[in-house]
Motif scaffolding. Structure first.
Motif, PDB file in Angstrom:
ATOM      1  N   TRP A 145       0.831  -1.209   0.000  1.00 10.04           N
ATOM      2  CA  TRP A 145       0.000   0.000   0.000  1.00 10.04           C
ATOM      3  C   TRP A 145       0.868   1.263   0.000  1.00 10.04           C
ATOM      4  O   TRP A 145       0.429   2.321   0.437  1.00 10.04           O
ATOM      5  N   GLY A 146       2.109   1.135  -0.450  1.00  8.86           N
ATOM      6  CA  GLY A 146       3.023   2.266  -0.453  1.00  8.86           C
ATOM      7  C   GLY A 146       3.771   2.455   0.841  1.00  8.86           C
ATOM      8  O   GLY A 146       4.822   3.096   0.866  1.00  8.86           O
ATOM      9  N   LEU A 147       3.272   1.917   1.940  1.00  8.14           N
ATOM     10  CA  LEU A 147       3.915   2.046   3.237  1.00  8.14           C
ATOM     11  C   LEU A 147       5.086   1.071   3.346  1.00  8.14           C
ATOM     12  O   LEU A 147       5.042  -0.018   2.787  1.00  8.14           O
ATOM     13  N   ILE A 148       6.115   1.471   4.080  1.00  9.21           N
ATOM     14  CA  ILE A 148       7.308   0.639   4.202  1.00  9.21           C
ATOM     15  C   ILE A 148       7.647   0.428   5.673  1.00  9.21           C
ATOM     16  O   ILE A 148       7.855   1.393   6.418  1.00  9.21           O
ATOM     17  N   ALA A 149       7.683  -0.843   6.093  1.00  5.84           N
ATOM     18  CA  ALA A 149       8.058  -1.221   7.453  1.00  5.84           C
ATOM     19  C   ALA A 149       9.488  -1.742   7.451  1.00  5.84           C
ATOM     20  O   ALA A 149       9.871  -2.536   6.581  1.00  5.84           O
ATOM     21  N   ASN A 150      10.262  -1.304   8.428  1.00  4.25           N
ATOM     22  CA  ASN A 150      11.701  -1.575   8.468  1.00  4.25           C
ATOM     23  C   ASN A 150      12.066  -2.326   9.742  1.00  4.25           C
ATOM     24  O   ASN A 150      11.641  -1.944  10.839  1.00  4.25           O
ATOM     25  N   ALA A 151      12.860  -3.383   9.600  1.00  2.00           N
ATOM     26  CA  ALA A 151      13.262  -4.161  10.779  1.00  2.00           C
ATOM     27  C   ALA A 151      14.571  -4.892  10.506  1.00  2.00           C
ATOM     28  O   ALA A 151      14.829  -5.329   9.380  1.00  2.00           O
ATOM     29  N   THR A 152      15.366  -5.040  11.564  1.00  3.78           N
ATOM     30  CA  THR A 152      16.626  -5.791  11.509  1.00  3.78           C
ATOM     31  C   THR A 152      16.678  -6.754  12.693  1.00  3.78           C
ATOM     32  O   THR A 152      16.308  -6.393  13.807  1.00  3.78           O
ATOM     33  N   ARG A 153      17.135  -7.985  12.432  1.00  4.11           N
ATOM     34  CA  ARG A 153      17.345  -8.956  13.505  1.00  4.11           C
ATOM     35  C   ARG A 153      18.663  -9.701  13.266  1.00  4.11           C
ATOM     36  O   ARG A 153      19.144  -9.804  12.124  1.00  4.11           O
ATOM     37  N   PHE A 154      19.194 -10.271  14.370  1.00  3.88           N
ATOM     38  CA  PHE A 154      20.466 -11.000  14.327  1.00  3.88           C
ATOM     39  C   PHE A 154      20.297 -12.398  14.907  1.00  3.88           C
ATOM     40  O   PHE A 154      19.526 -12.603  15.858  1.00  3.88           O
ATOM     41  N   VAL A 155      21.047 -13.341  14.350  1.00  2.00           N
ATOM     42  CA  VAL A 155      21.067 -14.702  14.873  1.00  2.00           C
ATOM     43  C   VAL A 155      22.513 -15.180  14.935  1.00  2.00           C
ATOM     44  O   VAL A 155      23.302 -14.912  14.028  1.00  2.00           O
ATOM     45  N   HIS A 156      22.843 -15.876  16.037  1.00  2.00           N
ATOM     46  CA  HIS A 156      24.203 -16.397  16.219  1.00  2.00           C
ATOM     47  C   HIS A 156      24.117 -17.873  16.584  1.00  2.00           C
ATOM     48  O   HIS A 156      23.323 -18.267  17.447  1.00  2.00           O
ATOM     49  N   PHE A 157      24.939 -18.680  15.927  1.00  2.00           N
ATOM     50  CA  PHE A 157      24.997 -20.113  16.210  1.00  2.00           C
ATOM     51  C   PHE A 157      26.159 -20.370  17.158  1.00  2.00           C
ATOM     52  O   PHE A 157      27.311 -20.086  16.845  1.00  2.00           O
ATOM     53  N   GLY A 158      25.827 -20.902  18.340  1.00  2.00           N
ATOM     54  CA  GLY A 158      26.840 -21.115  19.360  1.00  2.00           C
ATOM     55  C   GLY A 158      26.918 -19.923  20.303  1.00  2.00           C
ATOM     56  O   GLY A 158      26.278 -18.887  20.092  1.00  2.00           O
ATOM     57  N   PRO A 159      27.703 -20.061  21.389  1.00  2.00           N
ATOM     58  CA  PRO A 159      27.806 -19.002  22.399  1.00  2.00           C
ATOM     59  C   PRO A 159      28.290 -17.683  21.788  1.00  2.00           C
ATOM     60  O   PRO A 159      29.134 -17.665  20.893  1.00  2.00           O
ATOM     61  N   LEU A 160      27.736 -16.571  22.307  1.00  2.00           N
ATOM     62  CA  LEU A 160      28.135 -15.258  21.812  1.00  2.00           C
ATOM     63  C   LEU A 160      29.565 -14.935  22.233  1.00  2.00           C
ATOM     64  O   LEU A 160      29.928 -15.128  23.402  1.00  2.00           O
ATOM     65  N   PRO A 161      30.375 -14.409  21.327  1.00  2.00           N
ATOM     66  CA  PRO A 161      31.668 -13.878  21.734  1.00  2.00           C
ATOM     67  C   PRO A 161      31.472 -12.721  22.711  1.00  2.00           C
ATOM     68  O   PRO A 161      30.441 -12.044  22.688  1.00  2.00           O
ATOM     69  N   GLN A 162      32.463 -12.488  23.560  1.00  2.00           N
ATOM     70  CA  GLN A 162      32.341 -11.457  24.591  1.00  2.00           C
ATOM     71  C   GLN A 162      32.057 -10.086  23.990  1.00  2.00           C
ATOM     72  O   GLN A 162      31.261  -9.314  24.539  1.00  2.00           O
ATOM     73  N   GLU A 163      32.687  -9.769  22.855  1.00  2.00           N
ATOM     74  CA  GLU A 163      32.491  -8.452  22.244  1.00  2.00           C
ATOM     75  C   GLU A 163      31.028  -8.220  21.886  1.00  2.00           C
ATOM     76  O   GLU A 163      30.468  -7.148  22.157  1.00  2.00           O
ATOM     77  N   LEU A 164      30.379  -9.224  21.301  1.00  2.00           N
ATOM     78  CA  LEU A 164      28.969  -9.073  20.947  1.00  2.00           C
ATOM     79  C   LEU A 164      28.091  -9.014  22.190  1.00  2.00           C
ATOM     80  O   LEU A 164      27.127  -8.240  22.239  1.00  2.00           O
ATOM     81  N   ALA A 165      28.408  -9.813  23.188  1.00  2.00           N
ATOM     82  CA  ALA A 165      27.630  -9.805  24.427  1.00  2.00           C
ATOM     83  C   ALA A 165      27.668  -8.436  25.089  1.00  2.00           C
ATOM     84  O   ALA A 165      26.661  -7.959  25.634  1.00  2.00           O
ATOM     85  N   GLU A 166      28.809  -7.784  25.006  1.00  2.00           N
ATOM     86  CA  GLU A 166      28.946  -6.443  25.592  1.00  2.00           C
ATOM     87  C   GLU A 166      28.309  -5.381  24.695  1.00  2.00           C
ATOM     88  O   GLU A 166      27.598  -4.485  25.179  1.00  2.00           O
ATOM     89  N   ASN A 167      28.543  -5.491  23.393  1.00  2.00           N
ATOM     90  CA  ASN A 167      28.088  -4.426  22.494  1.00  2.00           C
ATOM     91  C   ASN A 167      26.571  -4.385  22.338  1.00  2.00           C
ATOM     92  O   ASN A 167      25.989  -3.321  22.129  1.00  2.00           O
ATOM     93  N   LYS A 168      25.917  -5.528  22.463  1.00  2.00           N
ATOM     94  CA  LYS A 168      24.457  -5.492  22.353  1.00  2.00           C
ATOM     95  C   LYS A 168      23.855  -4.714  23.529  1.00  2.00           C
ATOM     96  O   LYS A 168      22.836  -4.019  23.372  1.00  2.00           O
ATOM     97  N   GLN A 169      24.479  -4.800  24.697  1.00  2.00           N
ATOM     98  CA  GLN A 169      23.994  -4.052  25.847  1.00  2.00           C
ATOM     99  C   GLN A 169      24.277  -2.554  25.700  1.00  2.00           C
ATOM    100  O   GLN A 169      23.479  -1.721  26.156  1.00  2.00           O
ATOM    101  N   LYS A 170      25.368  -2.220  25.061  1.00  2.00           N
ATOM    102  CA  LYS A 170      25.680  -0.815  24.815  1.00  2.00           C
ATOM    103  C   LYS A 170      24.748  -0.226  23.771  1.00  2.00           C
ATOM    104  O   LYS A 170      24.246   0.892  23.910  1.00  2.00           O
ATOM    105  N   LEU A 171      24.502  -0.998  22.713  1.00  2.00           N
ATOM    106  CA  LEU A 171      23.656  -0.500  21.627  1.00  2.00           C
ATOM    107  C   LEU A 171      22.236  -0.225  22.096  1.00  2.00           C
ATOM    108  O   LEU A 171      21.611   0.755  21.676  1.00  2.00           O
ATOM    109  N   VAL A 172      21.719  -1.062  22.979  1.00  2.06           N
ATOM    110  CA  VAL A 172      20.331  -0.880  23.410  1.00  2.06           C
ATOM    111  C   VAL A 172      20.158   0.459  24.128  1.00  2.06           C
ATOM    112  O   VAL A 172      19.081   1.074  24.080  1.00  2.06           O
ATOM    113  N   GLN A 173      21.214   0.963  24.753  1.00  7.13           N
ATOM    114  CA  GLN A 173      21.145   2.267  25.403  1.00  7.13           C
ATOM    115  C   GLN A 173      20.977   3.390  24.374  1.00  7.13           C
ATOM    116  O   GLN A 173      20.218   4.340  24.599  1.00  7.13           O
TER     117      GLN A 173
END
Length: 364
Positions: free
Chosen positions: A217-245
């Motif tokens: 209908w001309g409208l545009i919805a925007n979304a991004t998601r991430f998936v990781h296989f196996g335990p998160l590396p420490q950098e990602l575990a820390e950066n996701k908490q920083k990004l949410v701020q």
């Protein structure tokens, strides 16, 4: 109850009166769909302009398109909407037909066409605030778009190429009549290296970013998601908490009457606070959305204020992670129309309020 938003035709009538124009030419697909309540004038999916033009005067509405296109446009798009058709042959000049219709009149246009006044940005502003009908459609679209991305993240497997992930996502929305306006996929080191990545033949190993800008209908919805296989590396575990701020700071600041550049500055402040003070320079931060993936990009010295009933999509990013959802600005609070409730979330308490923001899905 929020403020009542005028219909597109009422907004156009007010524009003609205020700016002393006799009529407006609309050629862009986004404006065609906005004016007609979600109808479609495209053939080629990779162009901004459609095959049917609209010329709207205060006293009459015209559709100018070739005879080749006119039957379908008339029957399936504009039936009952009161448009008179002007139909040159497919081998004749449609621009000439538009000019002939507007001889002696002062015309504004959403695209470059002599001798009319090109007012692309000014006309786009008319569609920034959304009616109740548009908002209901947008909510439906936001859920379909986000669920498609989230289901894709749950279903893909290591060894799939980015092209295969893209096709998997596209199939989910196209079967709903949704146009995958933008599809971005990156995996593993490409997530860290590029912040605006188109898909490639690279195979997924452990980490994927999946992005959609979905149009209907001309409208545009925007979304991004991430998936990781196996335990998160420490950098990602820390950066996701920083990004949410950063994400929360920008979304909370997006309130009626606030200059858009002030929302951006709130984000910049939080980038500095979490230790990534320059990362905003590596990717645009988003801005108003609606009938374009971004109606315009917010910039430090840019124009505009936030309106009630306007849509926004911010996309802050730091190393290895990005946040992106579509929000509707309400009178009392904002509504995240791409929040499904079916994902994994980071829960944050801020300003005496609980926020749920998308987490990285961790799979075995």
């Amino acid at each position: 109850m929020g403020e009542i938003v005028s219909s597109p035709l009422a907004k156009i009538a007010a524009f003609l009166t205020e700016h002393h124009y006799d009529g407006v030419l609309f050629r862009k697909r986004s404006n065609f769909t906005w004016i007609t309540g979600g109808k479609d004038n495209h053939i080629v999916n990779t162009t901004e302009n459609g095959v049917a033009d609209l010329v709207i005067f205060s006293y009459k509405k015209y559709c100018i398109t070739s005879k080749m296109e006119s039957a379908r446009i008339h029957d399936e798009e504009l039936a009952g909407l009161g448009y008179e058709f002007v139909t040159p042959e497919w081998y004749e000049d449609q621009d000439a037909a538009v000019r002939a219709l507007c001889v002696g009149k002062k015309i504004a246009s959403d695209t470059a066409l002599e001798p009319f006044d090109q007012l692309t940005a000014e006309l786009a502003q008319l569609r920034f605030t959304l009616t109740e009908t548009e908002q209901e459609r947008y909510r439906w679209l936001g859920q379909k778009a986000a669920n498609a991305v989230e289901e894709t993240a749950r279903e893909i497997k290591p060894g799939m190429t980015e092209f295969e992930i893209q096709a998997h996502l596209a199939a989910k929305v196209m079967k709903e009549g949704i146009n995958p306006h933008v599809l971005l996929v990156s995996t593993d080191e490409r997530v860290f290296r590029y912040r605006h990545p188109i898909p490639t033949a690279k195979k997924l190993e452990n980490y994927a970013m999946i992005v959609i800008c979905a149009e209907k209908w001309g409208l545009i919805a925007n979304a991004t998601r991430f998936v990781h296989f196996g335990p998160l590396p420490q950098e990602l575990a820390e950066n996701k908490q920083k990004l949410v701020q950063i994400d929360i700071a920008m979304n909370v600041a997006t309130r009626p009457g606030t200059p858009i550049k002030e929302v951006l500055e709130k984000g910049f402040d939080m980038y500095r606070e979490v230790g990534y003070g320059e990362d905003w320079r590596f990717l645009h931060q988003g801005g108003p959305t609606g009938y374009a993936s971004r109606e315009f990009l917010a910039t430090p010295d840019g124009p505009g204020i936030v309106h009630e009933n306007q849509a926004f999509a911010w996309n802050p990013a730091i190393r290895g992670i990005k946040s992106e959802d579509t929000i509707l600005v309400g009178k009392e609070e904002n509504e995240i129309i791409t929040h499904t409730g079916n994902w994994v979330y980071i829960e944050v308490e801020k300003h005496s309020k609980k926020f749920l923001r998308p987490d990285i899905l961790v799979r075995d």
